[in-house]
Design a protein around this motif. Structure first.
Motif, PDB file in Angstrom:
ATOM      1  N   LYS A   1       2.229  15.312  -0.540  1.00 57.86           N
ATOM      2  CA  LYS A   1       3.379  14.445  -0.315  1.00 57.86           C
ATOM      3  C   LYS A   1       3.213  13.133  -1.091  1.00 57.86           C
ATOM      4  N   PRO A   2       3.404  13.159  -2.400  1.00 57.99           N
ATOM      5  CA  PRO A   2       3.298  11.907  -3.159  1.00 57.99           C
ATOM      6  C   PRO A   2       4.471  10.978  -2.861  1.00 57.99           C
ATOM      7  N   VAL A   3       4.256   9.708  -3.141  1.00 53.42           N
ATOM      8  CA  VAL A   3       5.308   8.692  -3.059  1.00 53.42           C
ATOM      9  C   VAL A   3       5.952   8.568  -4.442  1.00 53.42           C
ATOM     10  N   TRP A   4       7.241   8.228  -4.478  1.00 55.35           N
ATOM     11  CA  TRP A   4       7.966   8.114  -5.746  1.00 55.35           C
ATOM     12  C   TRP A   4       8.637   6.746  -5.879  1.00 55.35           C
ATOM     13  N   PHE A   5       8.434   6.088  -7.028  1.00 49.94           N
ATOM     14  CA  PHE A   5       9.238   4.955  -7.487  1.00 49.94           C
ATOM     15  C   PHE A   5       9.909   5.427  -8.773  1.00 49.94           C
TER      16      PHE A   5
ATOM     17  N   ALA B   1       0.856  -1.187   0.000  1.00 50.18           N
ATOM     18  CA  ALA B   1       0.000   0.000   0.000  1.00 50.18           C
ATOM     19  C   ALA B   1       0.890   1.234   0.000  1.00 50.18           C
ATOM     20  N   SER B   2       0.875   1.971  -1.110  1.00 51.08           N
ATOM     21  CA  SER B   2       1.621   3.224  -1.234  1.00 51.08           C
ATOM     22  C   SER B   2       0.632   4.363  -1.009  1.00 51.08           C
ATOM     23  N   LEU B   3       0.755   5.035   0.134  1.00 50.29           N
ATOM     24  CA  LEU B   3      -0.273   5.970   0.595  1.00 50.29           C
ATOM     25  C   LEU B   3       0.214   7.407   0.502  1.00 50.29           C
ATOM     26  N   GLY B   4       0.515   7.845  -0.708  1.00 48.41           N
ATOM     27  CA  GLY B   4       0.897   9.230  -0.909  1.00 48.41           C
ATOM     28  C   GLY B   4      -0.291  10.163  -0.750  1.00 48.41           C
ATOM     29  N   THR B   5       0.004  11.449  -0.701  1.00 49.18           N
ATOM     30  CA  THR B   5      -1.037  12.472  -0.654  1.00 49.18           C
ATOM     31  C   THR B   5      -0.747  13.513  -1.723  1.00 49.18           C
ATOM     32  N   LYS B   6      -1.678  14.425  -1.927  1.00 48.84           N
ATOM     33  CA  LYS B   6      -1.488  15.468  -2.930  1.00 48.84           C
ATOM     34  C   LYS B   6      -0.256  16.307  -2.632  1.00 48.84           C
TER      35      LYS B   6
ATOM     36  N   THR C   1      -0.224 -14.289  -7.591  1.00 53.60           N
ATOM     37  CA  THR C   1      -1.632 -14.635  -7.394  1.00 53.60           C
ATOM     38  C   THR C   1      -2.021 -14.629  -5.922  1.00 53.60           C
ATOM     39  N   THR C   2      -1.040 -14.537  -5.031  1.00 50.17           N
ATOM     40  CA  THR C   2      -1.305 -14.503  -3.594  1.00 50.17           C
ATOM     41  C   THR C   2      -1.434 -13.083  -3.054  1.00 50.17           C
ATOM     42  N   THR C   3      -1.255 -12.084  -3.911  1.00 47.00           N
ATOM     43  CA  THR C   3      -1.377 -10.691  -3.475  1.00 47.00           C
ATOM     44  C   THR C   3      -2.849 -10.333  -3.323  1.00 47.00           C
ATOM     45  N   LYS C   4      -3.248 -10.029  -2.093  1.00 46.76           N
ATOM     46  CA  LYS C   4      -4.650  -9.689  -1.847  1.00 46.76           C
ATOM     47  C   LYS C   4      -4.979  -8.270  -2.287  1.00 46.76           C
ATOM     48  N   PHE C   5      -4.014  -7.352  -2.115  1.00 51.44           N
ATOM     49  CA  PHE C   5      -4.273  -5.984  -2.550  1.00 51.44           C
ATOM     50  C   PHE C   5      -2.974  -5.280  -2.913  1.00 51.44           C
ATOM     51  N   LEU C   6      -3.094  -4.430  -3.923  1.00 52.45           N
ATOM     52  CA  LEU C   6      -2.057  -3.486  -4.298  1.00 52.45           C
ATOM     53  C   LEU C   6      -2.734  -2.121  -4.351  1.00 52.45           C
ATOM     54  N   ILE C   7      -2.340  -1.226  -3.456  1.00 51.26           N
ATOM     55  CA  ILE C   7      -2.950   0.095  -3.341  1.00 51.26           C
ATOM     56  C   ILE C   7      -1.899   1.146  -3.681  1.00 51.26           C
ATOM     57  N   LEU C   8      -2.203   1.985  -4.656  1.00 50.65           N
ATOM     58  CA  LEU C   8      -1.288   3.056  -5.063  1.00 50.65           C
ATOM     59  C   LEU C   8      -2.072   4.361  -5.125  1.00 50.65           C
ATOM     60  N   LYS C   9      -1.836   5.234  -4.141  1.00 51.48           N
ATOM     61  CA  LYS C   9      -2.514   6.524  -4.069  1.00 51.48           C
ATOM     62  C   LYS C   9      -1.482   7.648  -4.135  1.00 51.48           C
ATOM     63  N   TRP C  10      -1.711   8.598  -5.029  1.00 54.87           N
ATOM     64  CA  TRP C  10      -0.807   9.745  -5.180  1.00 54.87           C
ATOM     65  C   TRP C  10       0.648   9.260  -5.247  1.00 54.87           C
ATOM     66  N   THR C  11       0.910   8.415  -6.229  1.00 58.46           N
ATOM     67  CA  THR C  11       2.219   7.763  -6.365  1.00 58.46           C
ATOM     68  C   THR C  11       2.763   7.941  -7.779  1.00 58.46           C
ATOM     69  N   HIS C  12       4.037   8.301  -7.887  1.00 60.16           N
ATOM     70  CA  HIS C  12       4.728   8.404  -9.172  1.00 60.16           C
ATOM     71  C   HIS C  12       5.458   7.094  -9.467  1.00 60.16           C
TER      72      HIS C  12
END
Length: 501
Positions: A128-132, A121-126, A164-175
Motif C-alpha cells: 500500500k504505497p502512498v501517492w503524491f 511522515a508518509s508511511l506507505g508499505t510495499k 529550517t524548522t522541519t525536524k523530520f521528513l519521512i517518506l517510505k514506500w511513496t510515489h
C-alpha cells in the motif's frame, strides 16, 4: 456427608469413609474431565486465533484529516486508502505533524506545494504505497519521446518544501510524480521566488530526511535538493530526474551528511548523485554505495541546460569541498564516470575543488558502448584516481598516466557487461545514439536485477561502514534500517537485499 447403612442397618464409619472417598474420586474425575474438555475447546480456539490474520491498526497522530478537497493549514492523519485532492497550497505549521497512512492518495489539481514548517511522515508499505501525483496524467515511457512534450518535465505541481524548522521528513514506500512547477512566492528558506520547485526540498541543518523504498518520476530541476541535515536515501527508484538540468537522486549541499545507497537512477538530466559543500557550515559528507546509474547526463547537453557543457553530467560528482566514500556503484552508458572535481575551470564552468584528501573510493564498475564514453571513465581534466579494484581494471591507461590526462579507452567498448535480466546491452551507437539515450530514461518493463551469470555478483567491496551517527532507526519517525554494504555491484543484490522494486 452421605451415610451408607450396613446389613444391620447401622451406620458404618469405615464403609462410609471408603464409599465417600470413592464418590469424591469419581466426582473429581468428572470435574477433571469437564475441565479437560474446556481446555481442549480453549486450545482449539487459540489455535484458530493463531492461524487467523489479525491486522494491527495503522499508526496515527492527532485528529483524522477528512478525505476530499484539502488546502490551507492541516495536521493529524491522512487516512489509509483515502483520496485527497489538493485545491490550493497546503501548510503544515511550526510544531505540527502530518502523517499519511498506507494507501493514501494525494492528487494535485494545480501547481500547488506543501509548505512544511512542521513535520511530515508518509508511511506507505510495499502493498500500500502512498501517492503524491496528478490523477489520470499518463507517463510517456517511449524510446524517442521528445522531452519537450513529456509530462515528466512539465512541472504540473510543485513539491514538498521544508523549512529550517522541519525536524523530520519521512517518506517510505511513496510515489512522487510530475512535480517541479514554478514557484511564485516562496514560504520557506532555501526556495527562491520565481524559481523552479524541487519535488523534495530539505534545509534543516539539525533535521533528518529519510527517503526509502520510494519512487520519484520526472521534475524540471533537481528532484531532491538538500541544504543541510542528516539523510538516509536508500532503495529508491528515480526516473527522468531533471529536464535540461538537475541531478538524479539528490543535489546535496551545505553540510549534508548521510548515505545514498541501493538506488536505481535511470536517465538523470545531469549527474546521478552530486555532493557539494556550497553554503556549508559543517562539511558535506556522503557515503555513496551500491547504486545503479544508467544513461546519465544526456539531456543537459542535448537540450541546452545551464552552461550546455560537455563537462557536466554523468554518474557521480563530488565537488566544492565535499568529502565521503564511494563504493560498489554500477554505471552504465553514462557520459562520465566518477568525477572528483579538482580544477577551477572546465569548459568555461567555474568549479571549486572537492576535499580530495577525505574522499575514499574503490570497486566502482563502468560499462560503455562507445569510445567517447570509455574515454571518460576517468574524466579528463578531473582528479579521479584509478584504483586497481575498478572495473575495467585500469591497465589500459598509458605508462606515466597523470590524473585528468587524455587516454585511449576504446578497448573497453562493450566489455564487462553487467548482464541485467532485461535491458538491451550493448546499445548500438549511431549518429543519433545520444538522442536515443536521452529518452531511455525510464525503467518501464526493463529489469535491472543481475542474471545468475553476472560478473557483478560477489565481487564488490564490503569493508567499509555507512554513516549512522544522527540517523534514527524507527518504524515511523526514522529510517527502517541502514542497509549494510552489498557483495554485488549495483542496487539489486542477488540474495534479495538492496532495492526491493
Amino acid at each position: 456427608m452421605i451415610k451408607i447403612k450396613n446389613k444391620q442397618n447401622q451406620p458404618s464409619k469405615f464403609k462410609t469413609k471408603k464409599m465417600t472417598t470413592t464418590i469424591s474420586k469419581r466426582t473429581s474425575l468428572l470435574q477433571m474431565g469437564v475441565l479437560a474438555i474446556a481446555m481442549l475447546f480453549a486450545m482449539s480456539s487459540c489455535n484458530k486465533a493463531d492461524n487467523a490474520t489479525i491486522s494491527a491498526p495503522f499508526f496515527s497522530i492527532g485528529h483524522n484529516v477528512t478525505p476530499g478537497n484539502i488546502s490551507g493549514s492541516i495536521k493529524g492523519t491522512m487516512l489509509s486508502d483515502s483520496v485527497y485532492y489538493v485545491t490550493g497550497d497546503v501548510i503544515i505549521n511550526l510544531g505540527d505533524t502530518l502523517v499519511l497512512q498506507p494507501g493514501a492518495k494525494v492528487y494535485f489539481t494545480g501547481n500547488y506545494n506543501f509548505w512544511i514548517h512542521g513535520n511530515l511522515a508518509s508511511l506507505g508499505t510495499k502493498l500500500k504505497p502512498v501517492w503524491f501525483t496528478v490523477q489520470n496524467l499518463t507517463k510517456s515511457d517511449v524510446v524517442g519521446q521528445d522531452p519537450t512534450t513529456d509530462h515528466a518535465y512539465q512541472g504540473t505541481w510543485g513539491g514538498l518544501q521544508c523549512d529550517t524548522t522541519t525536524k523530520f521528513l519521512i517518506l517510505k514506500w511513496t510515489h512522487l510524480e510530475f512535480g517541479g512547477g514554478h514557484i511564485a512566492t516562496s514560504q520557506v528558506f532555501g526556495v527562491s521566488n520565481g524559481s523552479t520547485a524541487w519535488m523534495i526540498s530539505f534545509a534543516n541543518q539539525n533535521g533528518f530526511l529519510d527517503l526509502e523504498d520510494s519512487w520519484l518520476y520526472g521534475g524540471v530541476d533537481d528532484p531532491i535538493r538538500i541544504q543541510g541535515g542528516k539523510i538516509n536515501i536508500m532503495r529508491n527508484t528515480v526516473e527522468k530526474g531533471g529536464y535540461t538540468g538537475g541531478e538524479g537522486i539528490a543535489n546535496m549541499k551545505s553540510g549534508t551528511q548521510g548515505n545514498v545507497a541501493y538506488n536505481m537512477i535511470m536517465g538523470p538530466g545531469t549527474n546521478g548523485v552530486k555532493p557539494s559543500n556550497k553554503g556549508g557550515r559543517t562539511e558535506t559528507n556522503i557515503v555513496t554505495y551500491n547504486n545503479t546509474i544508467v544513461n546519465g547526463g544526456y539531456r543537459r547537453f542535448l537540450y541546452g541546460g545551464a552552461g550546455n557543457s560537455l563537462g557536466r553530467g554523468g554518474s557521480i560528482n563530488y565537488e566544492e569541498g565535499s568529502e565521503g566514500q564511494i563504493y560498489n556503484n554500477l554505471m552504465v552508458d553514462c557520459k562520465f564516470g566518477l568525477r572528483i572535481v579538482g580544477t577551477a575551470s572546465y569548459l568555461g564552468n567555474a568549479l571549486i575543488v572537492a576535499d580530495t584528501a577525505n574522499i575514499f573510493y574503490r570497486n566502482n564498475w563502468d560499462y560503455g558502448d562507445s569510445t567517447v564514453l570509455c574515454n571518460q571513465f576517468y574524466p579528463t581534466s578531473f582528479l579521479t584516481k584509478p584504483e586497481p579494484t575498478d572495473v575495467p581494471h585500469p591497465t589500459y591507461l598509458p605508462i606515466g598516466y597523470t590524473l585528468g590526462a587524455v587516454y585511449d579507452g576504446s578497448g573497453n567498448v562493450g566489455l564487462n557487461d553487467p548482464q541485467f535480466v532485461n535491458y538491451p546491452l550493448p546499445i548500438v551507437y549511431t549518429s543519433t545514439v545520444d538522442a536515443k539515450l536521452s529518452t531511455i530514461s525510464f525503467v518501464g518493463g526493463y529489469d535491472f536485477h543481475l542474471r545468475n551469470t553476472s560478473p557483478c555478483i560477489g565481487t564488490a567491496f564490503t569493508g567499509f561502514t555507512p554513516l549512522t551517527t544522527g540517523i534514527p532507526i524507527d518504524a515511523n519517525f526514522g529510517a527502517t534500517e541502514v542497509t549494510p554494504p552489498g557483495a554485488d555491484y549495483g542496487a539489486y543484490q542477488h540474495n534479495g537485499t538492496g532495492n526491493q522494486h
